[in-house]
Motif scaffolding. Sequence first.
Motif, short mmCIF file in Angstrom:
data_model
loop_
_atom_site.label_atom_id
_atom_site.label_comp_id
_atom_site.label_asym_id
_atom_site.label_seq_id
_atom_site.Cartn_x
_atom_site.Cartn_y
_atom_site.Cartn_z
N ILE A 1 0.82 -1.21 0.00
CA ILE A 1 0.00 0.00 0.00
C ILE A 1 0.86 1.27 0.00
N GLY A 2 2.19 1.07 -0.13
CA GLY A 2 3.07 2.23 -0.27
C GLY A 2 3.54 2.85 1.01
N VAL A 3 3.64 2.05 2.07
CA VAL A 3 4.05 2.56 3.37
C VAL A 3 5.32 1.82 3.82
N ASP A 4 6.29 2.58 4.33
CA ASP A 4 7.49 1.98 4.91
C ASP A 4 7.05 1.24 6.18
N PRO A 5 7.23 -0.09 6.24
CA PRO A 5 6.73 -0.85 7.40
C PRO A 5 7.46 -0.53 8.70
N LEU B 1 5.02 7.31 4.09
CA LEU B 1 4.69 6.95 2.72
C LEU B 1 5.96 6.83 1.90
N LEU B 2 5.98 5.84 1.02
CA LEU B 2 7.12 5.68 0.12
C LEU B 2 7.04 6.71 -0.99
N SER B 3 8.17 7.08 -1.52
CA SER B 3 8.24 8.02 -2.63
C SER B 3 7.48 7.46 -3.83
N GLN B 4 6.84 8.33 -4.58
CA GLN B 4 6.12 7.89 -5.79
C GLN B 4 7.08 7.26 -6.79
N HIS B 5 8.37 7.56 -6.68
CA HIS B 5 9.36 7.06 -7.62
C HIS B 5 10.03 5.78 -7.14
N ALA B 6 9.70 5.32 -5.96
CA ALA B 6 10.30 4.09 -5.43
C ALA B 6 9.85 2.90 -6.26
N VAL B 7 10.75 1.97 -6.46
CA VAL B 7 10.43 0.77 -7.24
C VAL B 7 9.24 0.02 -6.62
N ARG C 1 6.59 1.15 -5.62
CA ARG C 1 5.33 1.79 -6.00
C ARG C 1 4.94 1.49 -7.45
N GLN C 2 5.81 0.76 -8.17
CA GLN C 2 5.52 0.43 -9.56
C GLN C 2 4.37 -0.60 -9.61
N PRO C 3 3.45 -0.44 -10.56
CA PRO C 3 2.26 -1.31 -10.59
C PRO C 3 2.56 -2.81 -10.56
N GLU C 4 3.55 -3.26 -11.31
CA GLU C 4 3.87 -4.70 -11.33
C GLU C 4 4.37 -5.17 -9.97
#
Length: 85
Positions: free
Chosen positions: A16-20, A25-31, A33-36
Motif C-alpha cells: 500500500i506504499g508505506v514503509d513498514p 509513505l514511500l516516494s512515488q518514484h520508489a520501485v 510503488r511500480q504497478p507490477e
Amino acid sequence: MMSPAEARSIVEALAIGVDPLSGELLSQHAVLRQPEVVRALFLASRALEAALRGDEERENGEAAPAAFVSSVVAASRRRARALAA
C-alpha cells in the motif's frame, strides 16, 4: 525467526506504499510503488494469508487449502518468469 503473520504485515504495508518500519509513505518514484511490484506484493500477501489460514485449519484438525496455495505459488512463479523475460 519471523512469523508468517509478521511477514504478511510487512508485505501488506509495502503493497500500500508505506514503509513498514517508519510508517512513512514511500516516494512515488520508489520501485515498490511500480504497478507490477505492487501486484506482486499483494499476491505475496494473499499467499501468506492462505498459509496462515492453513496453519489455523491444521491446528483445528481441518484440511489445509493446499490446492489454493499451490495455485498462488504457481501464479507467482509464472509472473516472475514473465517479468524476467
